[in-house]
Design a protein around this motif. Structure first.
Motif, PDB file in Angstrom:
ATOM      1  N   LEU A 337       9.757  72.394  51.860  1.00  0.00           N
ATOM      2  CA  LEU A 337      10.363  73.580  51.257  1.00  0.00           C
ATOM      3  C   LEU A 337      10.530  73.401  49.748  1.00  0.00           C
ATOM      4  CD1 LEU A 337      13.069  74.403  53.944  1.00  0.00           C
ATOM      5  CD2 LEU A 337      11.265  75.957  53.192  1.00  0.00           C
ATOM      6  N   ALA A 338      10.923  72.191  49.329  1.00  0.00           N
ATOM      7  CA  ALA A 338      11.086  71.909  47.911  1.00  0.00           C
ATOM      8  C   ALA A 338       9.740  71.951  47.191  1.00  0.00           C
ATOM      9  CB  ALA A 338      11.759  70.553  47.712  1.00  0.00           C
ATOM     10  N   ASP A 339       8.699  71.412  47.842  1.00  0.00           N
ATOM     11  CA  ASP A 339       7.362  71.425  47.251  1.00  0.00           C
ATOM     12  C   ASP A 339       6.858  72.854  47.088  1.00  0.00           C
ATOM     13  OD1 ASP A 339       4.981  69.922  46.353  1.00  0.00           O
ATOM     14  OD2 ASP A 339       4.027  70.797  48.118  1.00  0.00           O
ATOM     15  N   ASP A 340       7.023  73.662  48.126  1.00  0.00           N
ATOM     16  CA  ASP A 340       6.609  75.069  48.050  1.00  0.00           C
ATOM     17  C   ASP A 340       7.383  75.808  46.961  1.00  0.00           C
ATOM     18  OD1 ASP A 340       4.932  74.558  50.181  1.00  0.00           O
ATOM     19  OD2 ASP A 340       6.265  75.435  51.687  1.00  0.00           O
ATOM     20  N   PHE A 341       8.662  75.553  46.909  1.00  0.00           N
ATOM     21  CA  PHE A 341       9.521  76.200  45.922  1.00  0.00           C
ATOM     22  C   PHE A 341       9.110  75.809  44.504  1.00  0.00           C
ATOM     23  CE2 PHE A 341      13.991  76.413  43.973  1.00  0.00           C
ATOM     24  CZ  PHE A 341      13.947  77.777  43.801  1.00  0.00           C
ATOM     25  N   GLY A 342       8.827  74.526  44.324  1.00  0.00           N
ATOM     26  CA  GLY A 342       8.434  74.037  43.008  1.00  0.00           C
ATOM     27  C   GLY A 342       7.122  74.602  42.520  1.00  0.00           C
ATOM     28  N   LYS A 343       6.220  74.911  43.451  1.00  0.00           N
ATOM     29  CA  LYS A 343       4.911  75.447  43.091  1.00  0.00           C
ATOM     30  C   LYS A 343       4.913  76.964  42.939  1.00  0.00           C
ATOM     31  CE  LYS A 343       2.293  71.741  45.368  1.00  0.00           C
ATOM     32  NZ  LYS A 343       1.390  71.412  46.496  1.00  0.00           N
ATOM     33  N   ALA A 344       5.946  77.603  43.449  1.00  0.00           N
ATOM     34  CA  ALA A 344       5.996  79.069  43.389  1.00  0.00           C
ATOM     35  C   ALA A 344       6.143  79.535  41.955  1.00  0.00           C
ATOM     36  CB  ALA A 344       7.172  79.577  44.220  1.00  0.00           C
ATOM     37  N   LYS A 345       5.465  80.625  41.630  1.00  0.00           N
ATOM     38  CA  LYS A 345       5.566  81.197  40.299  1.00  0.00           C
ATOM     39  C   LYS A 345       6.846  82.014  40.221  1.00  0.00           C
ATOM     40  CE  LYS A 345       3.007  83.910  36.874  1.00  0.00           C
ATOM     41  NZ  LYS A 345       1.772  84.691  36.588  1.00  0.00           N
ATOM     42  N   ILE A 346       7.736  81.588  39.334  1.00  0.00           N
ATOM     43  CA  ILE A 346       9.015  82.261  39.185  1.00  0.00           C
ATOM     44  C   ILE A 346       8.924  83.255  38.039  1.00  0.00           C
ATOM     45  CG2 ILE A 346      11.486  81.970  38.803  1.00  0.00           C
ATOM     46  CD1 ILE A 346      10.481  80.663  41.377  1.00  0.00           C
TER      47      ILE A 346
END
Length: 352
Positions: A337-346
């Motif tokens: 979840l942290a990896d996905d969150f970190g890669k998501a474009k904010i």
């Protein structure tokens, strides 16, 4: 099965659903109230409440998928056994202890009128966006003000709510824009905070004594009863009270509520200042991520004093994961979840 739960002045009736599918999120504004209810599936997940009578806007209360209340009831809706320390700890919020010398964190109804000049408040003046769907989106604008309503910071926050099966996720994207030159002076009490239910506290045989920067002393009574079943673990392997003041990508608080294992995890985002964050994670139920308390948490080895010139801004991005079931969410799942969150474009949130 129907569940009826009453808090504050209202009652909610929800059908408990155990379907393991992506749930629809609905945002429902209460008539004539500064309250927006977040419904996931057919269940109340939380409410965004933002009356000026509170010193800040908050998500409160917060429920698990099966209706367990994960936040402390006190002070708005005290439950049996609730500790009554720190009346400013309400639901899930974001603020800070020292902004141009004003304390936004510790402000509450308990501060005497003659002391209010030392404290700041966050006042929500408009809702920017409210969208239903597989991901519910709620955005608002607020002002960080002194007791004379002078604006220090303009806040624009977007919440993104989602749920699937027993899991609920809240992504928070907050941009703070300086309305004057602003200094966040390194301090212990900040930034993203959550006060959890009694069951999620770590059992303690000793009273805790805590003193803020103004010399105010708060005593947290020992909780030797069987209700307190909580613990912490971080992505760096720190557990229990040892999680406090350490740095990690994520921190998980977990415990038992009735027959379910409950986990609440906060995940830091790589774009945030001082990533990975310091954890202001107390056993008595305060669960906070604070990247601006380096001096306190490092024992004076380093410090983070964030200065913004007028017109400059800073952004804070966090993910909070709530889960319940036979076992708590695993480190591997949180890492993913942290990896996905970190890669998501904010996307930057801007007021309209």
């Amino acid at each position: 099965m129907k569940q009826i739960f009453c808090w504050a002045a209202g009652c909610f009736i929800s059908s408990i659903s155990f379907a393991q599918k992506k749930e629809t999120v609905k945002l429902v504004q209460e008539k004539d109230k500064n309250t927006i209810n977040v419904i996931i599936g057919n269940n109340l997940f939380t409410s965004f409440i933002y009356p000026d009578s509170l010193a800040k806007p908050v998500l409160y209360p917060i429920f698990s998928q099966n209706g367990a209340m994960l936040t402390r009831g006190y002070p708005m809706y005290p439950l049996a056994g609730d500790p009554t320390d720190h009346p400013h700890h309400l639901g899930l919020w974001l603020n800070f202890e020292n902004v141009n010398g004003l304390d936004f964190w510790n402000n509450s109804f308990a501060i005497p009128a003659d002391k209010k000049g030392m404290y700041g408040s966050i006042k929500t003046d408009r809702i920017i966006k409210k969208e239903d769907g597989a991901k519910g989106i709620l955005a608002y604008h607020a002002n960080w003000v002194d007791n004379k309503n002078n604006i220090l910071l303009e806040e624009t926050t977007q919440y993104e709510f989602s749920g699937s099966g027993s899991q609920r996720i809240v992504d928070r994207i907050t941009t703070l824009k300086a309305n004057m030159e602003v200094l966040f002076t390194d301090a212990k009490d900040g930034l993203l905070g959550l006060r959890v239910a009694h069951e999620m506290q770590i059992s303690s045989k000793k009273d805790g004594v805590f003193t803020d920067d103004k010399g105010n002393v708060t005593v947290v009574k020992a909780n030797t009863d069987a209700m307190a079943t909580g613990n912490y673990v971080t992505s760096a392997g720190k557990t229990g009270d040892s999680a406090w003041s350490t740095r990690a990508v994520w921190c998980k608080m977990f415990g038992k509520m009735k027959n379910d294992s409950i986990s609440i995890a906060i995940i830091d985002h790589p774009s945030n200042i001082n990533y990975p964050t310091y954890w202001h994670a107390r056993g008595y139920g305060l669960f906070a991520a604070n990247p601006l308390g380096a001096k306190v948490f490092s024992g004076g080895k380093t410090a983070t004093n964030l200065k913004l010139k007028k017109g400059e801004s800073v952004r804070f991005v966090y993910r909070v994961v709530f889960d319940q079931g036979p076992v708590t969410i695993s480190a591997a799942q949180l890492n993913q979840l942290a990896d996905d969150f970190g890669k998501a474009k904010i996307k930057d949130v801007t007021a309209k």
